[in-house]
Design an enzyme around this catalytic site. Structure first.
Site, short mmCIF file in Angstrom:
data_model
loop_
_atom_site.label_atom_id
_atom_site.label_comp_id
_atom_site.label_asym_id
_atom_site.label_seq_id
_atom_site.Cartn_x
_atom_site.Cartn_y
_atom_site.Cartn_z
N ARG A 1 -43.63 1.54 -14.95
CA ARG A 1 -43.83 2.96 -15.23
C ARG A 1 -43.96 3.34 -16.69
NH1 ARG A 1 -38.88 4.20 -11.49
NH2 ARG A 1 -38.44 2.23 -12.49
N ARG B 1 -50.72 3.67 -9.25
CA ARG B 1 -49.68 3.84 -8.21
C ARG B 1 -49.97 5.03 -7.30
NH1 ARG B 1 -45.29 5.42 -6.07
NH2 ARG B 1 -43.25 4.41 -6.09
N TYR C 1 -28.55 -7.07 -1.32
CA TYR C 1 -29.32 -5.92 -0.81
C TYR C 1 -29.36 -5.89 0.71
CZ TYR C 1 -31.01 -4.48 -5.41
OH TYR C 1 -31.09 -4.00 -6.69
#
Ligand code: CP3
Length: 362
Positions: A29, A38, A151
């Protein structure tokens, strides 16, 4: 043939004219050009699964920032998804798994991923290699099994990963069987990346720092070690075939350099020096001289500027970057940050950091 192979030479400990540089999260970003591409995808997962778009943003930092390597735009969470646990990326929050893994049945239900499950990644690698046309090497990557496990159990990011750690304490046998499934999937995946053209591999253990040194050896390093062995000389492969493990039998892939990045694992540096990897990536909390003495001269070190340095004035960026380069010395160093770029760091400062490294001579 590669026109710029500085990173490969530095990784192998060969002579280089200057210190090479790339940045974690360079395909991201901080580049307005990334944000523009994106927007074309429905969401982050769709973006990662689109080889043309992924290839485009992989190459952007090579053109725009002048880094010495490209890193594939993808995510470490493609492995849980290929094993049967899909994820979403929630804006400004991070990853989210609707289903998590907590029981024996849930671990059993997961599959070992094979290279073909991730053909969108290998397709992106092939496109990038074609488009780069030998300008710089391409870095492939995966998460370390422990970080992926964290995760999958937790279901999202966490400061403590207490649910994942709870599993290590309450059911170590189940923890090991899940870690082994993730490891086998990761070996298949990384072999497919190398077969598709990745020139070196980085293994990200972003959540190493929540474990104790003893737990780190048992639940993380052991599995990173299996991955390194399998990618180098295929030792892991033979063992897996003998034990009937569902590992894919690609036997003839080139042996590429491996970088291991274990964030906050200052306590594991000595143990990590025993891995069959070529490069150990340091974060900014790790003293450079101390790290060199713990790890020895047999490995290349990568890192380790604090990403927040890039919020400062250019004069300070230059002073601190040169100080870092001198501390690592001219041999066996790949310049990088100690973790990924933050999205609000100015592109101009990032470019200045890279140029400072490229212009520096010992
Ligand atoms: O430029 C590169 O480094 C290559 C691409 C890359 C991404 N993720 C793209 C990405 C790489 C190497 C990763 C690895 C990754 N993904 C890690 C290990 C490295 C680390 O940061 O510790 C981890 C833990 C993940 C999981 C993940 N992906 C998180 C926690 C987040 C949310 C946090 C954030 O920065 O927003 C992501 C999202 C993500 N992965 C983004 C990018 C460019 C930002 C999302 C966006 O564009 O909307």
């Amino acid at each position: 043939m590669l026109k710029n192979d500085l990173i490969l030479r530095a990784a192998r400990g060969e002579k280089v004219e200057r210190t090479p540089v790339w940045l974690m999260r360079q395909a991201g970003r901080i580049l307005p050009e990334y944000r523009k591409v994106r927007e074309k995808a429905k969401d982050f997962v769709a973006f990662v699964k689109n080889p043309e778009l992924a290839a485009e943003v992989t190459i952007q930092p090579v053109d725009i920032l002048g880094v010495d390597a490209a890193i594939l735009f993808s995510d470490i969470l493609v492995i849980p998804e290929a094993m049967g646990l899909p994820y979403k990326m929630i804006e400004a929050k991070g990853p989210y798994f609707a289903k998590t893994v907590r029981t024996e049945k849930e671990v059993e239900r997961l599959r070992v991923a094979v290279g073909d499950d991730l053909s969108y990644v290998t397709d992106a690698i092939k496109l990038v290699k074609k488009e780069l046309n030998g300008r710089v090497p391409l870095i492939g990557f995966s998460g370390a099994p422990w970080t992926i496990f964290a995760y999958m159990i937790e279901g999202s990011g966490s400061k403590t990963f207490s649910q994942a750690k709870k599993m290590l304490y309450t059911n170590p046998a189940l923890s090991h069987s899940l870690l082994q499934k993730i490891t086998d999937s990761t070996i298949n995946y990384l072999k497919a990346q190398v077969a598709a053209g990745a020139d070196l591999i980085q293994i990200f253990d972003s959540w190493a720092g929540v474990l104790s040194p003893e737990q780190y050896n048992e639940f993380s390093l052991k599995y990173i070690s299996q991955i390194c062995d399998a990618l180098k000389g295929n030792k892991g492969n033979k063992e897996n075939i003998k034990n009937n493990n569902p590992i894919s039998p690609i036997l003839h892939i080139p042996s590429v350099p491996i970088i291991v990045f274990a964030k906050d694992a200052f306590f594991a540096r000595k143990e990590m020096s025993k891995l069959k990897c070529d490069v150990i990536s340091l974060d900014w909390t790790m003293d450079i001289a101390e790290s060199r003495s713990l790890i020895g001269s047999g490995k290349t070190l990568q890192g380790n500027a604090d990403p927040c340095l890039l919020y400062s004035d250019k004069s300070i960026i230059k002073r601190e970057t040169e100080k870092m380069l001198r501390a690592f010395g001219s041999k066996r160093h790949i310049a990088n940050l100690g973790h990924g770029l933050y999205p609000d760091i100015e592109k101009d400062k990032v470019k200045f950091f890279i140029d400072t490294i490229k212009e520096f001579r010992f």
